[in-house]
Design a protein around this motif. Structure first.
Motif, short mmCIF file in Angstrom:
data_model
loop_
_atom_site.label_atom_id
_atom_site.label_comp_id
_atom_site.label_asym_id
_atom_site.label_seq_id
_atom_site.Cartn_x
_atom_site.Cartn_y
_atom_site.Cartn_z
N VAL A 47 121.64 -11.77 66.63
CA VAL A 47 121.53 -12.80 67.66
C VAL A 47 121.41 -14.17 67.01
O VAL A 47 121.96 -15.15 67.52
N ARG A 48 120.73 -14.27 65.90
CA ARG A 48 120.57 -15.56 65.20
C ARG A 48 121.92 -16.12 64.77
O ARG A 48 122.09 -17.34 64.68
N ASP A 49 122.89 -15.26 64.51
CA ASP A 49 124.23 -15.71 64.11
C ASP A 49 124.98 -16.37 65.25
O ASP A 49 125.94 -17.09 65.03
N ILE A 50 124.57 -16.13 66.49
CA ILE A 50 125.23 -16.71 67.66
C ILE A 50 124.61 -18.07 67.95
O ILE A 50 123.41 -18.17 68.23
N GLN A 51 125.42 -19.11 67.88
CA GLN A 51 124.94 -20.46 68.14
C GLN A 51 125.45 -20.92 69.50
O GLN A 51 126.62 -20.74 69.82
N GLY A 52 124.58 -21.50 70.29
CA GLY A 52 124.97 -22.01 71.59
C GLY A 52 123.83 -21.91 72.58
O GLY A 52 122.68 -21.72 72.20
N LYS A 53 124.19 -22.02 73.84
CA LYS A 53 123.22 -21.91 74.93
C LYS A 53 123.68 -20.73 75.77
O LYS A 53 124.71 -20.81 76.44
N PHE A 54 122.91 -19.65 75.74
CA PHE A 54 123.38 -18.42 76.37
C PHE A 54 122.24 -17.50 76.75
O PHE A 54 121.12 -17.64 76.25
N ALA A 55 122.57 -16.57 77.62
CA ALA A 55 121.71 -15.43 77.94
C ALA A 55 122.67 -14.30 78.29
O ALA A 55 123.72 -14.53 78.90
N PHE A 56 122.33 -13.09 77.85
CA PHE A 56 123.21 -11.97 78.19
C PHE A 56 122.44 -10.66 78.28
O PHE A 56 121.36 -10.52 77.72
N VAL A 57 123.05 -9.73 79.01
CA VAL A 57 122.57 -8.37 79.13
C VAL A 57 123.78 -7.48 78.97
O VAL A 57 124.80 -7.66 79.64
N LEU A 58 123.69 -6.53 78.06
CA LEU A 58 124.75 -5.55 77.85
C LEU A 58 124.12 -4.17 77.94
O LEU A 58 123.13 -3.91 77.27
N PHE A 59 124.68 -3.31 78.79
CA PHE A 59 124.17 -1.95 78.94
C PHE A 59 125.24 -0.98 78.51
O PHE A 59 126.37 -1.03 79.00
N ASP A 60 124.91 -0.11 77.57
CA ASP A 60 125.82 0.93 77.08
C ASP A 60 125.46 2.22 77.81
O ASP A 60 124.43 2.84 77.52
N SER A 61 126.29 2.62 78.76
CA SER A 61 125.98 3.79 79.57
C SER A 61 126.04 5.09 78.77
O SER A 61 125.35 6.05 79.10
N ALA A 62 126.83 5.11 77.70
CA ALA A 62 126.91 6.33 76.89
C ALA A 62 125.60 6.62 76.16
O ALA A 62 125.13 7.75 76.13
N SER A 63 125.03 5.58 75.56
CA SER A 63 123.79 5.78 74.79
C SER A 63 122.54 5.37 75.57
O SER A 63 121.44 5.51 75.07
N LYS A 64 122.74 4.82 76.77
CA LYS A 64 121.62 4.32 77.59
C LYS A 64 120.84 3.21 76.88
O LYS A 64 119.65 3.04 77.08
N ALA A 65 121.54 2.46 76.04
CA ALA A 65 120.92 1.35 75.30
C ALA A 65 121.22 0.03 76.00
O ALA A 65 122.28 -0.14 76.60
N THR A 66 120.26 -0.89 75.92
CA THR A 66 120.42 -2.21 76.51
C THR A 66 120.24 -3.26 75.42
O THR A 66 119.30 -3.18 74.63
N PHE A 67 121.14 -4.24 75.37
CA PHE A 67 121.10 -5.34 74.41
C PHE A 67 120.92 -6.60 75.24
O PHE A 67 121.79 -6.97 76.03
#
Length: 82
Positions: A47-67
């Motif tokens: 996440v530190r490598d991403i520069q900008g103004k942002f917010a995100f949610v990513l859900f992987d249904s296969a592994s049930k993981a959330t980023f």
């Protein structure tokens, strides 16, 4: 879900080996894949490598993981609950 913008898109496309048409959402997905598949990368470093103004949610249904992440300054309002 992605809200905001990434300032260093070109650098991240090169870092992740993405084509020129990749957008900010594709970059976030590839960052997640890096965490999931490519070795022991700490999530905060990715996440530190991403520069900008942002917010995100990513859900992987296969592994049930959330980023989930926001920029360090919290420039994009982000509220969530379960």
């Amino acid at each position: 879900l992605f809200q905001g913008h990434i300032e260093n898109v070109a650098l991240l496309k090169q870092q992740y080996g993405l084509n020129k048409t990749a957008n900010e959402v594709i970059i976030v997905i590839e960052a997640f894949r890096t965490l999931r598949d490519r070795g022991p990368y700490p999530a905060d470093q990715v996440v530190r490598d991403i520069q900008g103004k942002f917010a995100f949610v990513l859900f992987d249904s296969a592994s049930k993981a959330t980023f989930i992440a926001t920029d360090p300054d919290g420039n994009v309002p982000f509220f969530w609950g379960t």
